[in-house]
Enzyme design. Structure first.
Site, PDB file in Angstrom:
ATOM      1  N   TYR A 225     -10.981   4.893   3.865  1.00 21.01           N
ATOM      2  CA  TYR A 225     -12.198   5.495   4.420  1.00 21.01           C
ATOM      3  C   TYR A 225     -11.983   6.949   4.841  1.00 21.01           C
ATOM      4  CZ  TYR A 225     -13.556   0.587   4.484  1.00 21.01           C
ATOM      5  OH  TYR A 225     -13.834  -0.710   4.104  1.00 21.01           O
TER       6      TYR A 225
ATOM      7  N   LYS B 216       0.186   3.911   2.726  1.00 20.89           N
ATOM      8  CA  LYS B 216       0.770   3.603   4.035  1.00 20.89           C
ATOM      9  C   LYS B 216       2.254   3.946   4.037  1.00 20.89           C
ATOM     10  CE  LYS B 216      -1.898  -0.476   5.497  1.00 20.89           C
ATOM     11  NZ  LYS B 216      -1.733  -1.908   5.796  1.00 20.89           N
TER      12      LYS B 216
ATOM     13  N   HIS C  81      -4.116   7.009  13.704  1.00 19.11           N
ATOM     14  CA  HIS C  81      -3.854   5.725  14.363  1.00 19.11           C
ATOM     15  C   HIS C  81      -2.440   5.232  14.018  1.00 19.11           C
ATOM     16  CE1 HIS C  81      -5.447   5.435  10.400  1.00 19.11           C
ATOM     17  NE2 HIS C  81      -5.357   4.129  10.308  1.00 19.11           N
ATOM     18  N   ARG C  82      -2.053   5.449  12.760  1.00 19.41           N
ATOM     19  CA  ARG C  82      -0.718   5.018  12.299  1.00 19.41           C
ATOM     20  C   ARG C  82       0.355   5.799  13.045  1.00 19.41           C
ATOM     21  NH1 ARG C  82      -2.375   4.902   7.670  1.00 19.41           N
ATOM     22  NH2 ARG C  82      -2.874   2.699   7.826  1.00 19.41           N
TER      23      ARG C  82
ATOM     24  N   ASN D 158       0.834  -1.193   0.000  1.00 20.34           N
ATOM     25  CA  ASN D 158       0.000   0.000   0.000  1.00 20.34           C
ATOM     26  C   ASN D 158       0.879   1.257   0.000  1.00 20.34           C
ATOM     27  OD1 ASN D 158      -1.577   2.199   0.931  1.00 20.34           O
ATOM     28  ND2 ASN D 158      -3.092   0.776   1.753  1.00 20.34           N
TER      29      ASN D 158
ATOM     30  N   ASP E  67      -0.972  -3.483   9.990  1.00 20.82           N
ATOM     31  CA  ASP E  67      -2.307  -3.928   9.644  1.00 20.82           C
ATOM     32  C   ASP E  67      -3.265  -2.960  10.318  1.00 20.82           C
ATOM     33  OD1 ASP E  67      -3.603  -6.146   8.041  1.00 20.82           O
ATOM     34  OD2 ASP E  67      -4.868  -6.079   9.824  1.00 20.82           O
TER      35      ASP E  67
HETATM   36  P1  ITT Z   1      -1.034  -4.173   2.970  1.00 24.55           P
HETATM   37  O1  ITT Z   1      -1.758  -5.372   3.561  1.00 24.55           O
HETATM   38  O2  ITT Z   1      -0.233  -4.498   1.773  1.00 24.55           O
HETATM   39  O3  ITT Z   1      -0.255  -3.413   4.014  1.00 24.55           O
HETATM   40  P2  ITT Z   1      -3.720  -3.133   2.670  1.00 24.55           P
HETATM   41  O4  ITT Z   1      -4.295  -1.861   2.127  1.00 24.55           O
HETATM   42  O5  ITT Z   1      -4.323  -4.428   2.195  1.00 24.55           O
HETATM   43  O6  ITT Z   1      -2.139  -3.120   2.437  1.00 24.55           O
HETATM   44  P3  ITT Z   1      -4.675  -3.721   5.347  1.00 24.55           P
HETATM   45  O7  ITT Z   1      -4.898  -5.156   5.085  1.00 24.55           O
HETATM   46  O8  ITT Z   1      -4.014  -3.306   6.645  1.00 24.55           O
HETATM   47  O9  ITT Z   1      -3.785  -3.043   4.226  1.00 24.55           O
HETATM   48  O10 ITT Z   1      -6.080  -2.971   5.217  1.00 24.55           O
HETATM   49  C1  ITT Z   1      -6.122  -1.641   5.543  1.00 24.55           C
HETATM   50  C2  ITT Z   1      -7.413  -1.039   5.043  1.00 24.55           C
HETATM   51  O11 ITT Z   1      -8.024  -0.298   6.117  1.00 24.55           O
HETATM   52  C3  ITT Z   1      -7.137  -0.021   3.946  1.00 24.55           C
HETATM   53  O12 ITT Z   1      -7.184  -0.607   2.673  1.00 24.55           O
HETATM   54  C4  ITT Z   1      -8.226   1.003   4.187  1.00 24.55           C
HETATM   55  O13 ITT Z   1      -9.412   0.580   3.595  1.00 24.55           O
HETATM   56  C5  ITT Z   1      -8.388   0.982   5.705  1.00 24.55           C
HETATM   57  N1  ITT Z   1      -7.461   1.943   6.338  1.00 24.55           N
HETATM   58  C6  ITT Z   1      -6.358   1.665   7.094  1.00 24.55           C
HETATM   59  N2  ITT Z   1      -5.740   2.805   7.449  1.00 24.55           N
HETATM   60  C7  ITT Z   1      -6.438   3.803   6.891  1.00 24.55           C
HETATM   61  C8  ITT Z   1      -6.283   5.186   6.879  1.00 24.55           C
HETATM   62  O14 ITT Z   1      -5.253   5.789   7.473  1.00 24.55           O
HETATM   63  N3  ITT Z   1      -7.176   5.919   6.224  1.00 24.55           N
HETATM   64  C9  ITT Z   1      -8.218   5.346   5.602  1.00 24.55           C
HETATM   65  N4  ITT Z   1      -8.433   4.037   5.541  1.00 24.55           N
HETATM   66  C10 ITT Z   1      -7.553   3.261   6.188  1.00 24.55           C
END
Ligand code: ITT
Length: 200
Positions: free
Chosen positions: A157, A21, A183-184, A18, A76
């Protein structure tokens, strides 16, 4: 020296695909060189079969650890809406059939139609693997979901989430502003303390 790699190099590989991220992690851990998993492993995409954010973060970190010796960080994260019993939770990125940000947000807004309580929180579990050590830290940001997406920044979101104490969504904030309270950020601040303590 930790494992084969001195942490003094300040290089950390993040177990993610991502890009959003990655950008946020780079901004928050600005004193470290943050590299993506794809620089070391082709098609890095471990199956997220855990039952919690931290279980899934550990799965991603351990998968990458099979290939490299550098310090590894895995994120995650997701959104929990209280009146939906914590949905979408660990399924945040694959909530809708399409699994795109737009479709996920649409599904969430449909599920929330008619609900009075729209309070929610973002959760992040950051897992760091350095040598044999595994360090997990969580961060939360509380707020509410609005009825119509607003703003162009961020991802996921962000356009429907207003953090407590604000009138704008995460997507209406400049990245620096979101990164101050996300949160991050909160999880990474705790990880940073551990990293600094390791860096002797
Ligand atoms: P990786 O597993 O490769 O790290 P991913 O996008 O699949 O990437 P996750 O499984 O952790 O990551 O899912 C995270 C999801 O949660 C992300 O796709 C968003 O929909 C939501 N999310 C997490 N952090 C967010 C943020 O800061 N702002 C908005 N949505 C967020």
């Amino acid at each position: 020296m930790i494992g084969k790699i001195p942490l003094k190099n300040r290089m950390i590989v993040v177990a993610t695909n991502n890009e959003h991220k990655l950008r946020e992690i780079r901004e928050i851990l600005e004193r470290f060189e943050i590299l993506p998993a794809k620089e070391f492993v082709e098609d890095f995409n471990p199956e997220e079969i855990g039952n919690s954010f931290c279980e899934n973060a550990l799965i991603k970190a351990k998968e990458l650890k099979k290939y490299i010796e550098y310090p590894i960080l895995a994120d995650d994260s997701g959104l929990e809406v209280f009146s939906l019993g914590g949905e979408p939770g660990i399924y945040s990125s694959r909530y809708s059939i399409e699994g795109t940000d737009q479709a996920n947000v649409e599904k969430l807004l449909n599920r929330l139609k008619g609900k009075k309580d729209k309070s929610a929180r973002f959760v992040c579990c950051m897992t760091l693997i350095v040598g044999e050590r595994v360090i997990k830290r969580e961060g939360y940001v509380y707020g509410r979901i609005i009825d119509q997406p607003r703003g162009e920044n961020g991802f996921g979101y962000d356009p429907v989430f207003i953090p407590d104490g604000f009138k704008v969504t995460f997507a209406e904030m400049i990245p620096l502003e979101k990164n101050k309270l996300s949160h991050r950020r909160k999880a990474l601040e705790k990880i940073r303390i551990e990293l600094e303590a390791l860096d002797v």
